[in-house]
Design a protein around this motif. Structure first.
Motif, PDB file in Angstrom:
ATOM      1  N   ARG A  76     -42.840 -42.417 -17.910  1.00 29.63           N
ATOM      2  CA  ARG A  76     -42.836 -42.852 -19.304  1.00 29.63           C
ATOM      3  C   ARG A  76     -44.266 -43.055 -19.817  1.00 29.63           C
ATOM      4  O   ARG A  76     -44.602 -42.624 -20.913  1.00 29.63           O
ATOM      5  N   ALA A  79     -45.967 -39.685 -20.283  1.00 30.17           N
ATOM      6  CA  ALA A  79     -45.429 -38.972 -21.446  1.00 30.17           C
ATOM      7  C   ALA A  79     -45.969 -39.580 -22.735  1.00 30.17           C
ATOM      8  O   ALA A  79     -46.352 -38.841 -23.660  1.00 30.17           O
ATOM      9  N   GLU A  80     -46.021 -40.886 -22.817  1.00 29.54           N
ATOM     10  CA  GLU A  80     -46.557 -41.535 -24.015  1.00 29.54           C
ATOM     11  C   GLU A  80     -48.031 -41.216 -24.204  1.00 29.54           C
ATOM     12  O   GLU A  80     -48.491 -40.997 -25.327  1.00 29.54           O
ATOM     13  N   TYR A  82     -49.506 -38.485 -23.216  1.00 26.14           N
ATOM     14  CA  TYR A  82     -49.558 -37.081 -23.642  1.00 26.14           C
ATOM     15  C   TYR A  82     -49.276 -36.959 -25.139  1.00 26.14           C
ATOM     16  O   TYR A  82     -49.978 -36.232 -25.851  1.00 26.14           O
ATOM     17  N   ILE A  83     -48.279 -37.687 -25.631  1.00 27.79           N
ATOM     18  CA  ILE A  83     -47.944 -37.653 -27.058  1.00 27.79           C
ATOM     19  C   ILE A  83     -49.103 -38.201 -27.885  1.00 27.79           C
ATOM     20  O   ILE A  83     -49.463 -37.634 -28.937  1.00 27.79           O
ATOM     21  N   ARG A  84     -49.730 -39.272 -27.428  1.00 28.60           N
ATOM     22  CA  ARG A  84     -50.900 -39.813 -28.136  1.00 28.60           C
ATOM     23  C   ARG A  84     -52.031 -38.792 -28.177  1.00 28.60           C
ATOM     24  O   ARG A  84     -52.736 -38.668 -29.180  1.00 28.60           O
ATOM     25  N   GLU A  87     -51.280 -36.307 -30.852  1.00 27.19           N
ATOM     26  CA  GLU A  87     -51.521 -36.893 -32.174  1.00 27.19           C
ATOM     27  C   GLU A  87     -53.007 -36.950 -32.486  1.00 27.19           C
ATOM     28  O   GLU A  87     -53.428 -36.668 -33.608  1.00 27.19           O
ATOM     29  N   ILE A  96     -45.287 -32.386 -32.334  1.00 25.12           N
ATOM     30  CA  ILE A  96     -45.236 -33.660 -31.608  1.00 25.12           C
ATOM     31  C   ILE A  96     -43.784 -34.050 -31.327  1.00 25.12           C
ATOM     32  O   ILE A  96     -43.440 -34.465 -30.229  1.00 25.12           O
ATOM     33  N   ASP A  97     -42.902 -33.891 -32.334  1.00 23.35           N
ATOM     34  CA  ASP A  97     -41.488 -34.219 -32.145  1.00 23.35           C
ATOM     35  C   ASP A  97     -40.857 -33.322 -31.079  1.00 23.35           C
ATOM     36  O   ASP A  97     -40.056 -33.800 -30.273  1.00 23.35           O
ATOM     37  N   ASN A  99     -42.321 -31.954 -28.508  1.00 20.68           N
ATOM     38  CA  ASN A  99     -42.828 -32.387 -27.213  1.00 20.68           C
ATOM     39  C   ASN A  99     -42.257 -33.739 -26.807  1.00 20.68           C
ATOM     40  O   ASN A  99     -42.043 -33.984 -25.628  1.00 20.68           O
ATOM     41  N   ARG A 100     -42.010 -34.577 -27.790  1.00 16.80           N
ATOM     42  CA  ARG A 100     -41.427 -35.892 -27.488  1.00 16.80           C
ATOM     43  C   ARG A 100     -40.033 -35.702 -26.957  1.00 16.80           C
ATOM     44  O   ARG A 100     -39.604 -36.250 -25.994  1.00 16.80           O
TER      45      ARG A 100
END
Length: 100
Positions: A76, A79-80, A82-84, A87, A96-97, A99-100
């Motif tokens: 988790r 993954a968070e 990576y999303i940051r 962004e 982004i969505d 990939n999320r």
């Protein structure tokens, strides 16, 4: 309840008990970090668990595992992160969505 003094000089609080027909040893901490009063409280709690048929050592292991799993959710957090990163690099919200 006793204080085990090992050859290397470490002093460890221990409690021998029997549950479900098996003899076990419950580790209650190191002396002097764990005071005599704390050890007595732990002993009373262990005796209560033994009376209920619960192995205090197994309960201690299970609580350690559950707390580790709760605090150590690596996937988790990765993954968070990576999303940051996405962004911060300026990717569009649709990417982004996905990939999320």
């Amino acid at each position: 309840m006793y204080l085990l003094i090992e050859t290397n000089g470490s002093k460890l609080w221990r409690l021998n008990y029997r549950v479900l027909g098996r003899y076990r040893t419950y580790a209650m901490g190191r002396y002097p970090e764990v005071t005599l009063q704390k050890v007595r409280d732990k002993k009373l709690e262990a005796r209560r668990l033994i009376a209920e048929g619960i192995d205090p050592s197994e309960k201690k292991k299970m609580s350690a595992r559950s707390s580790k799993m709760a605090s150590d959710n690596k996937f988790r957090s990765l993954a968070e992160e990576y999303i940051r990163t996405l962004e911060n690099k300026g990717y569009v919200p649709q990417t982004i969505d996905k990939n999320r």
